[in-house]
Design an enzyme around this catalytic site. Structure first.
Site, PDB file in Angstrom:
ATOM      1  N   ASP A  20       0.893  -1.162   0.109  1.00  0.00           N
ATOM      2  CA  ASP A  20      -0.288  -0.712  -0.310  1.00  0.00           C
ATOM      3  C   ASP A  20       0.875   1.498  -0.278  1.00  0.00           C
ATOM      4  O   ASP A  20       1.017   2.485  -0.520  1.00  0.00           O
ATOM      5  CB  ASP A  20      -1.024   0.056   1.216  1.00  0.00           C
ATOM      6  N   GLU A 278       2.205  -6.709  -5.629  1.00  0.00           N
ATOM      7  CA  GLU A 278       1.350  -5.255  -6.175  1.00  0.00           C
ATOM      8  C   GLU A 278       2.625  -4.782  -7.140  1.00  0.00           C
ATOM      9  O   GLU A 278       3.177  -4.675  -8.351  1.00  0.00           O
ATOM     10  CB  GLU A 278       0.862  -4.969  -6.059  1.00  0.00           C
TER      11      GLU A 278
HETATM   12  O1  TRH Z   1       4.677  -6.386   0.314  1.00  0.00           O
HETATM   13  P1  TRH Z   1       3.800  -6.887  -0.484  1.00  0.00           P
HETATM   14  O2  TRH Z   1       3.571  -8.195   0.127  1.00  0.00           O
HETATM   15  O3  TRH Z   1       2.175  -5.790  -0.278  1.00  0.00           O
HETATM   16  C1  TRH Z   1       1.292  -6.275  -0.070  1.00  0.00           C
HETATM   17  C2  TRH Z   1       0.446  -6.213  -2.188  1.00  0.00           C
HETATM   18  O4  TRH Z   1       0.954  -4.611  -2.786  1.00  0.00           O
HETATM   19  C3  TRH Z   1      -1.066  -6.625  -1.781  1.00  0.00           C
HETATM   20  O5  TRH Z   1      -1.588  -5.733  -3.183  1.00  0.00           O
HETATM   21  C4  TRH Z   1      -1.467  -5.759  -0.455  1.00  0.00           C
HETATM   22  O6  TRH Z   1      -2.762  -5.872  -0.677  1.00  0.00           O
HETATM   23  C5  TRH Z   1      -0.934  -5.971   0.179  1.00  0.00           C
HETATM   24  O7  TRH Z   1       0.409  -5.540   0.807  1.00  0.00           O
HETATM   25  C6  TRH Z   1      -1.557  -5.066   1.573  1.00  0.00           C
HETATM   26  O8  TRH Z   1       4.904  -6.551  -1.553  1.00  0.00           O
HETATM   27  P2  TRH Z   1       4.701  -5.706  -2.966  1.00  0.00           P
HETATM   28  O9  TRH Z   1       2.982  -4.748  -3.634  1.00  0.00           O
HETATM   29  O10 TRH Z   1       5.734  -5.523  -4.163  1.00  0.00           O
HETATM   30  O11 TRH Z   1       5.025  -4.076  -2.385  1.00  0.00           O
HETATM   31  C7  TRH Z   1       7.317  -4.162  -1.467  1.00  0.00           C
HETATM   32  C8  TRH Z   1       7.547  -2.618  -1.673  1.00  0.00           C
HETATM   33  O12 TRH Z   1       8.374  -3.098  -1.474  1.00  0.00           O
HETATM   34  C9  TRH Z   1       7.518  -2.550  -3.145  1.00  0.00           C
HETATM   35  O13 TRH Z   1       6.740  -1.527  -3.315  1.00  0.00           O
HETATM   36  C10 TRH Z   1       8.685  -2.928  -3.732  1.00  0.00           C
HETATM   37  C11 TRH Z   1       9.763  -2.978  -1.864  1.00  0.00           C
HETATM   38  N1  TRH Z   1      10.670  -3.445  -1.376  1.00  0.00           N
HETATM   39  C12 TRH Z   1      12.080  -2.188  -1.693  1.00  0.00           C
HETATM   40  O14 TRH Z   1      11.517  -0.863  -1.488  1.00  0.00           O
HETATM   41  N2  TRH Z   1      12.585  -2.527  -1.310  1.00  0.00           N
HETATM   42  C13 TRH Z   1      13.991  -4.444  -1.233  1.00  0.00           C
HETATM   43  O15 TRH Z   1      14.733  -4.329  -1.035  1.00  0.00           O
HETATM   44  C14 TRH Z   1      12.101  -4.908  -1.483  1.00  0.00           C
HETATM   45  C15 TRH Z   1      12.398  -6.508  -1.846  1.00  0.00           C
HETATM   46  C16 TRH Z   1      10.663  -4.788  -2.047  1.00  0.00           C
END
Ligand code: TRH
Length: 381
Positions: A20, A278
């Site tokens: 989010d 996402e």
């Molecule tokens: O963290 P998530 O599992 O978030 C989830 C999903 O968005 C889901 O749809 C939602 O319903 C739920 O949260 C509440 O996965 P997502 O969306 O990939 O978000 C991870 C974020 O972390 C993304 O912006 C990339 C970031 N990230 C970093 O900034 N640094 C890192 O080292 C890594 C591995 C990721």
């Protein structure tokens, strides 16, 4: 007379994990830094936010960060003048006092509920639908990100693909990147895979197939939910960034969870990326590399329909064998069976899938969410 958005309030309630706030933070920066919009980002959990942006001070109620005004969203909501564009992320429900202030404005703000991403067909029919407020002179509009021209598109920074191309065509830049992460240079024939996911029943079998594979496999594992399972596979109770574990052909490097702007380089530098949720799923698509999506699981199983919808769209133009390989591996990684065979068939299609992923990213490029949102503002304001 058409009006352009000059100010924007984004409201984000952190439900779980980083998705989010990941989406909201990316959108906020884009509106502020690429389109000159005065953005205020209201977030209820600055600690989670701090993982994506370490320079943030979680003790402050108000601060400026990367061109965005970041405000703590607490129960005691201050009296503020609403912005011209109001984005309620993922139906997080705006404070009542703020909604009243919106209604009191002579020029009503454009109020948008930014929805979760889905590749399902119904999204096209719901994108931009109005929902009049039951008692106040306000209308909220549903804004759906998506993969087709009739949806709101995807978040894509102006210079992202140029930076990606520069990085991917510069071996020196890649070597410097690996060095900065403490990962040695590639061995001949080595495969590099990033692994960002949730707990997964198929984890042990996936690690075993890499261990027994016929080529060296380096797995880059950001600290997080998958780490305990991977550590256990190597006989450890836990792990931390900097740990390196080896079994057979498999070597795992545990990486720190890096700030959001730096995560792309990992995806660009690897041959295959496992992603989740996402935002990381979209970033993997911009990386133009084969990817495997672990979708955020929902109790009623509806997530599998979402998984299938993106898989079908992404694979539509693939030759049958490659399409089948994507299908099998995505299913196996999301609760299906036989990840061993599925991985082998997937990796055998790597050349085809890499070419396809680059074409796919190119095809998605014209539908830019931030631009669409600003266009929508102009239509409605
Ligand atoms: O963290 P998530 O599992 O978030 C989830 C999903 O968005 C889901 O749809 C939602 O319903 C739920 O949260 C509440 O996965 P997502 O969306 O990939 O978000 C991870 C974020 O972390 C993304 O912006 C990339 C970031 N990230 C970093 O900034 N640094 C890192 O080292 C890594 C591995 C990721």
């Amino acid at each position: 007379m058409t009006r352009t958005a000059t100010s924007c309030d984004i409201f984000c309630a952190v439900v779980d994990n980083y998705g989010d706030i990941g989406v909201c933070w990316r959108l906020a920066r884009q509106l502020a830094n690429e389109h000159g919009v005065e953005v205020r980002l209201w977030v209820d959990d600055l600690k989670s936010f701090g993982k994506l942006c370490p320079e943030l001070d979680a003790a402050l109620d108000e601060q400026r960060c990367r061109g965005v005004e970041v405000r703590r969203w607490s129960a005691d909501f201050p009296a503020v003048e609403p912005a011209g564009l109001v984005i309620e992320a993922f139906a997080c429900r705006l404070p009542e006092s703020y909604v009243s202030a919106m209604a009191a404005r002579e020029q009503k703000p454009v109020w948008v509920n930014l929805e979760y991403l889905s590749a399902e067909d119904w999204v096209e029919g719901c994108h931009k639908l109005p929902s009049p407020h039951p008692s106040l002179p306000l209308t909220k509009y549903f804004f759906f990100p998506g993969f087709t021209a009739k949806t709101g598109g995807l978040l894509l920074e102006r210079d992202l693909l140029a930076r990606r191309d520069a990085f991917q065509s510069d071996t020196g830049a890649q070597q410097r990147y690996w060095q900065s992460m403490g990962v040695p240079e590639r061995l001949a024939g080595e495969l590099r895979v990033s692994l960002f996911g949730y707990e997964n029943e198929a984890m042990d079998n996936l690690l075993s197939v890499w261990e027994r594979g016929d080529q060296p496999a380096t797995c880059l594992l950001p600290e997080g939910l998958s780490l305990p399972q991977v550590a256990a596979f190597f006989g450890h109770e836990s792990g931390k960034a900097g740990d390196v574990w080896q079994r057979g052909q498999l070597r795992v490097h545990v990486l720190p969870f890096v700030e959001q702007e730096c995560y792309d380089e990992l995806l660009w530098a690897c041959d295959v990326n496992f992603v989740r949720g996402e935002d990381s799923c979209i970033r993997a698509q911009w990386a133009a590399k084969p990817f495997i999506w672990q979708i955020y699981p929902q109790h009623d199983g509806v997530h599998l329909e979402k998984l299938e919808a993106l898989r079908a769209l992404y694979s539509a133009d693939l030759p049958p064998e490659a399409g089948l390989a994507v299908r099998e591996l995505w299913l196996a990684w999301n609760g299906g069976s036989d990840i061993v065979g599925a991985w082998q068939r997937f990796v055998a299609q790597r050349v085809v899938l890499t070419r396809h992923s680059a074409e796919w990213a190119q095809r998605l490029t014209p539908n830019n969410l931030a631009l669409n949102l600003l266009d929508f503002y102009r239509q409605v304001a």
